[in-house]
Design a protein around this motif. Structure first.
Motif, short mmCIF file in Angstrom:
data_model
loop_
_atom_site.label_atom_id
_atom_site.label_comp_id
_atom_site.label_asym_id
_atom_site.label_seq_id
_atom_site.Cartn_x
_atom_site.Cartn_y
_atom_site.Cartn_z
N TYR A 42 75.63 31.90 76.88
CA TYR A 42 77.05 32.09 77.19
C TYR A 42 77.86 30.84 76.84
O TYR A 42 78.94 30.94 76.25
N ALA A 43 77.32 29.67 77.18
CA ALA A 43 78.03 28.42 76.88
C ALA A 43 78.20 28.24 75.37
O ALA A 43 79.26 27.82 74.91
N ILE A 44 77.17 28.60 74.61
CA ILE A 44 77.29 28.52 73.14
C ILE A 44 78.39 29.46 72.67
O ILE A 44 79.19 29.10 71.80
N VAL A 64 75.98 22.48 76.68
CA VAL A 64 75.02 22.77 75.61
C VAL A 64 74.33 21.50 75.15
O VAL A 64 73.11 21.45 75.02
N LEU A 65 75.09 20.44 74.93
CA LEU A 65 74.51 19.18 74.48
C LEU A 65 73.58 18.58 75.52
O LEU A 65 72.54 18.01 75.17
N SER A 66 73.93 18.71 76.78
CA SER A 66 73.09 18.11 77.82
C SER A 66 71.73 18.81 77.91
O SER A 66 70.75 18.19 78.32
N TYR A 67 71.65 20.05 77.49
CA TYR A 67 70.38 20.76 77.54
C TYR A 67 69.65 20.82 76.21
O TYR A 67 68.51 21.24 76.16
N THR A 68 70.30 20.41 75.13
CA THR A 68 69.66 20.51 73.83
C THR A 68 69.45 19.17 73.13
O THR A 68 68.64 19.07 72.24
#
Length: 97
Positions: A42-44, A64-68
């Motif tokens: 959803y965030a993407i 997204v960046l914090s998880y990828t």
């Protein structure tokens, strides 16, 4: 022509699939992991959808960046180590003289 949100959702699903193929994220094994994957998807989609507000898009991009992406901890550790080494050497020189 598809609406912006549909295109963004489709892009997000493809992105999640690519991330799994490349080993960036694992296949969810629990319902909690499935919910996390849905939130990431959803965030993407929010990042990709031009119709959403800038603040929402920035917050989603940060999520997204914090998880990828791994945070640059190594750089900080190197800087701290270098500073500690410098101070240790300086103290050693002072003791030797």
């Amino acid at each position: 022509m598809k609406p912006v949100r549909e295109e963004a959702a489709s892009f997000a699903r493809r992105t999640i699939a690519i991330m799994k193929e490349q080993g960036m994220i694992e296949e969810p094994k629990t319902s909690e992991e499935q919910l996390a994957e849905e939130a990431l998807e959803y965030a993407i989609g929010v990042v990709r959808a031009k119709a959403d507000g800038t603040r929402d898009r920035l917050n989603a991009a940060s999520l997204v960046l914090s998880y990828t992406k791994q945070k640059p901890v190594a750089k900080s550790e190197v800087a701290v180590t270098a500073a500690e080494d410098f101070l240790e050497n300086l103290a050693q020189e002072h003791t030797d003289s």
